[in-house]
Design a protein around this motif. Structure first.
Motif, PDB file in Angstrom:
ATOM      1  N   ALA A   1      44.592  56.270  26.328  1.00  0.00           N
ATOM      2  CA  ALA A   1      45.717  55.350  26.431  1.00  0.00           C
ATOM      3  C   ALA A   1      45.414  54.155  27.335  1.00  0.00           C
ATOM      4  N   VAL A   2      44.893  54.413  28.515  1.00  0.00           N
ATOM      5  CA  VAL A   2      44.760  53.360  29.518  1.00  0.00           C
ATOM      6  C   VAL A   2      43.367  52.732  29.503  1.00  0.00           C
ATOM      7  N   LEU A   3      42.338  53.556  29.611  1.00  0.00           N
ATOM      8  CA  LEU A   3      40.988  52.986  29.612  1.00  0.00           C
ATOM      9  C   LEU A   3      40.631  52.427  28.242  1.00  0.00           C
ATOM     10  N   GLY A   4      41.157  53.043  27.181  1.00  0.00           N
ATOM     11  CA  GLY A   4      40.964  52.474  25.850  1.00  0.00           C
ATOM     12  C   GLY A   4      41.570  51.088  25.757  1.00  0.00           C
ATOM     13  N   ALA A   5      42.763  50.926  26.307  1.00  0.00           N
ATOM     14  CA  ALA A   5      43.406  49.608  26.320  1.00  0.00           C
ATOM     15  C   ALA A   5      42.580  48.607  27.111  1.00  0.00           C
ATOM     16  N   LEU A   6      42.066  49.036  28.252  1.00  0.00           N
ATOM     17  CA  LEU A   6      41.247  48.145  29.076  1.00  0.00           C
ATOM     18  C   LEU A   6      40.002  47.693  28.316  1.00  0.00           C
ATOM     19  N   ASN A   7      39.353  48.620  27.620  1.00  0.00           N
ATOM     20  CA  ASN A   7      38.164  48.256  26.832  1.00  0.00           C
ATOM     21  C   ASN A   7      38.503  47.234  25.752  1.00  0.00           C
ATOM     22  N   LEU A   8      39.637  47.433  25.094  1.00  0.00           N
ATOM     23  CA  LEU A   8      40.053  46.491  24.049  1.00  0.00           C
ATOM     24  C   LEU A   8      40.349  45.117  24.639  1.00  0.00           C
ATOM     25  N   ILE A   9      41.030  45.100  25.770  1.00  0.00           N
ATOM     26  CA  ILE A   9      41.350  43.827  26.417  1.00  0.00           C
ATOM     27  C   ILE A   9      40.072  43.079  26.789  1.00  0.00           C
ATOM     28  N   LYS A  10      39.146  43.782  27.423  1.00  0.00           N
ATOM     29  CA  LYS A  10      37.904  43.136  27.839  1.00  0.00           C
ATOM     30  C   LYS A  10      37.129  42.551  26.662  1.00  0.00           C
ATOM     31  N   SER A  11      37.168  43.240  25.520  1.00  0.00           N
ATOM     32  CA  SER A  11      36.388  42.789  24.364  1.00  0.00           C
ATOM     33  C   SER A  11      37.093  41.696  23.565  1.00  0.00           C
ATOM     34  N   ALA A  12      38.412  41.800  23.439  1.00  0.00           N
ATOM     35  CA  ALA A  12      39.127  40.899  22.539  1.00  0.00           C
ATOM     36  C   ALA A  12      39.647  39.640  23.221  1.00  0.00           C
ATOM     37  N   VAL A  13      39.938  39.702  24.499  1.00  0.00           N
ATOM     38  CA  VAL A  13      40.603  38.583  25.171  1.00  0.00           C
ATOM     39  C   VAL A  13      39.765  37.310  25.260  1.00  0.00           C
ATOM     40  N   PRO A  14      38.447  37.365  25.474  1.00  0.00           N
ATOM     41  CA  PRO A  14      37.716  36.099  25.600  1.00  0.00           C
ATOM     42  C   PRO A  14      37.914  35.146  24.423  1.00  0.00           C
TER      43      PRO A  14
ATOM     44  N   ALA B   1      50.338  59.264  30.830  1.00  0.00           N
ATOM     45  CA  ALA B   1      49.388  58.279  30.317  1.00  0.00           C
ATOM     46  C   ALA B   1      50.115  57.075  29.735  1.00  0.00           C
ATOM     47  N   LYS B   2      51.194  57.316  29.010  1.00  0.00           N
ATOM     48  CA  LYS B   2      51.950  56.207  28.427  1.00  0.00           C
ATOM     49  C   LYS B   2      52.670  55.396  29.501  1.00  0.00           C
ATOM     50  N   ALA B   3      53.109  56.058  30.565  1.00  0.00           N
ATOM     51  CA  ALA B   3      53.716  55.325  31.676  1.00  0.00           C
ATOM     52  C   ALA B   3      52.694  54.398  32.331  1.00  0.00           C
ATOM     53  N   ALA B   4      51.481  54.895  32.503  1.00  0.00           N
ATOM     54  CA  ALA B   4      50.420  54.060  33.063  1.00  0.00           C
ATOM     55  C   ALA B   4      50.081  52.913  32.114  1.00  0.00           C
ATOM     56  N   LEU B   5      50.132  53.183  30.813  1.00  0.00           N
ATOM     57  CA  LEU B   5      49.872  52.127  29.837  1.00  0.00           C
ATOM     58  C   LEU B   5      50.957  51.050  29.892  1.00  0.00           C
ATOM     59  N   LEU B   6      52.192  51.453  30.126  1.00  0.00           N
ATOM     60  CA  LEU B   6      53.264  50.475  30.286  1.00  0.00           C
ATOM     61  C   LEU B   6      53.003  49.584  31.501  1.00  0.00           C
ATOM     62  N   ALA B   7      52.554  50.175  32.583  1.00  0.00           N
ATOM     63  CA  ALA B   7      52.233  49.380  33.768  1.00  0.00           C
ATOM     64  C   ALA B   7      51.114  48.395  33.467  1.00  0.00           C
ATOM     65  N   LEU B   8      50.069  48.846  32.763  1.00  0.00           N
ATOM     66  CA  LEU B   8      48.972  47.946  32.410  1.00  0.00           C
ATOM     67  C   LEU B   8      49.451  46.851  31.466  1.00  0.00           C
ATOM     68  N   THR B   9      50.340  47.195  30.551  1.00  0.00           N
ATOM     69  CA  THR B   9      50.905  46.199  29.641  1.00  0.00           C
ATOM     70  C   THR B   9      51.556  45.066  30.432  1.00  0.00           C
ATOM     71  N   ARG B  10      52.299  45.425  31.460  1.00  0.00           N
ATOM     72  CA  ARG B  10      53.022  44.412  32.227  1.00  0.00           C
ATOM     73  C   ARG B  10      52.098  43.621  33.161  1.00  0.00           C
ATOM     74  N   THR B  11      51.158  44.281  33.786  1.00  0.00           N
ATOM     75  CA  THR B  11      50.246  43.531  34.651  1.00  0.00           C
ATOM     76  C   THR B  11      49.338  42.631  33.821  1.00  0.00           C
ATOM     77  N   ALA B  12      48.939  43.105  32.627  1.00  0.00           N
ATOM     78  CA  ALA B  12      48.126  42.261  31.744  1.00  0.00           C
ATOM     79  C   ALA B  12      48.926  41.057  31.259  1.00  0.00           C
ATOM     80  N   ALA B  13      50.215  41.269  30.979  1.00  0.00           N
ATOM     81  CA  ALA B  13      51.059  40.152  30.557  1.00  0.00           C
ATOM     82  C   ALA B  13      51.116  39.083  31.641  1.00  0.00           C
ATOM     83  N   ALA B  14      51.215  39.504  32.889  1.00  0.00           N
ATOM     84  CA  ALA B  14      51.285  38.553  33.998  1.00  0.00           C
ATOM     85  C   ALA B  14      50.002  37.743  34.135  1.00  0.00           C
ATOM     86  N   GLU B  15      48.861  38.392  33.917  1.00  0.00           N
ATOM     87  CA  GLU B  15      47.586  37.696  34.071  1.00  0.00           C
ATOM     88  C   GLU B  15      47.234  36.842  32.862  1.00  0.00           C
ATOM     89  N   LEU B  16      47.566  37.317  31.669  1.00  0.00           N
ATOM     90  CA  LEU B  16      47.096  36.659  30.449  1.00  0.00           C
ATOM     91  C   LEU B  16      48.060  35.623  29.891  1.00  0.00           C
TER      92      LEU B  16
END
Length: 254
Positions: free
Chosen positions: A119-132, A163-178
């Motif tokens: 849920a969380v590290l998978g999301a991080l990997n996707l963000i790192k690869s797709a965001v550039p 895991a989904k709660a942590a993913l929600l937190a990452l969703t929001r922190t990623a929204a703030a940065e991106l």
């Protein structure tokens, strides 16, 4: 900036079956180019891609592995052009059966980490690869899949829900940065869906109880949840980011 759905290139993780397959079908219906990611469900993913014409492809990758995610993003870029949209739906192996769930005295650290890895590290990997590429284009849509159990843990699935709660937190922190890069990040949180492989062992009585508890008197289907994912990718949500939209027939408010 916004793009109509028929101009988007979408990667849906865990899309060989269940909710992921419904999401891939929904995007294809609207004319998007769709990459159907799978880990083990090769036959189902390839069969689904074959039904969606030449605007769909099946691509294998374990999203827990950064090198495999990078290879997947590269292959989709080569086939369809730059990725505009990523839907992180992949779920570590799980069975929604409250009678058979692990309780706090039986659950292991390994079980907890397995859910967080996907849920969380998978999301991080996707963000790192797709965001550039998204940042370079000044447009991107990242959509994560959560659960209404975070708001209403009616059945305490400790590993899955945390895991989904942590993913929600990452969703929001990623929204703030991106956000300054033109990239929105939002979550769609369903309830128990009728029916996916993960919910196949859920007793009918539980589905009936949930339906009776919702204002709409129904259990949400994968197709209904998929349509809400489209909203976050569409031009109608261009000013929406960092949000968690619960799609469960009104079972959980807020």
């Amino acid at each position: 900036m916004s793009k109509p759905l028929n101009e988007q290139t979408v990667v849906v993780t865990g899309a060989g079956r269940g909710l992921g397959a419904a999401i891939a079908q929904a995007f294809a219906r609207e004319g998007a180019r769709v990459a159907i990611n799978y880990r083990n469900s090769a036959t189902k993913a390839q069969a689904l891609a074959a039904t969606l014409s030449n605007r769909a492809m099946a691509v294998q990758a374990d999203i827990r592995a950064p090198d495999q995610v990078n290879a997947m993003i590269h292959s989709v870029n080569k086939a369809f052009g730059p990725i505009t949209t990523v839907v992180h739906n992949a779920l570590a192996d799980y069975c929604f059966n409250g009678d058979a769930r692990d309780t706090l005295d039986t659950i292991s650290a390994q079980a907890m980490l397995a859910q967080h890895d996907t849920a969380v590290l998978g999301a991080l990997n996707l963000i790192k690869s797709a965001v550039p590429d998204m940042a370079q284009a000044g447009f991107g849509r990242l959509i994560t899949i959560g659960t209404n159990l975070v708001q209403n843990p009616v059945v305490p699935y400790h590993d899955y829900t945390s895991a989904k709660a942590a993913l929600l937190a990452l969703t929001r922190t990623a929204a703030a940065e991106l956000g300054p890069k033109g990239i929105t990040v939002n979550m769609v949180s369903g309830g128990l869906l009728r029916t996916t492989d993960a919910s196949a062992d859920t007793p009918d009585a539980v589905f009936d109880m949930i339906a009776d508890s919702t204002p709409l008197r129904s259990v949400t289907t994968p197709e209904e949840a998929a349509d809400t994912v489209l909203f976050f990718a569409s031009p109608w949500a261009r000013a929406v980011t960092g949000q968690n939209l619960v799609v469960d027939g009104g079972l959980v408010f807020g």
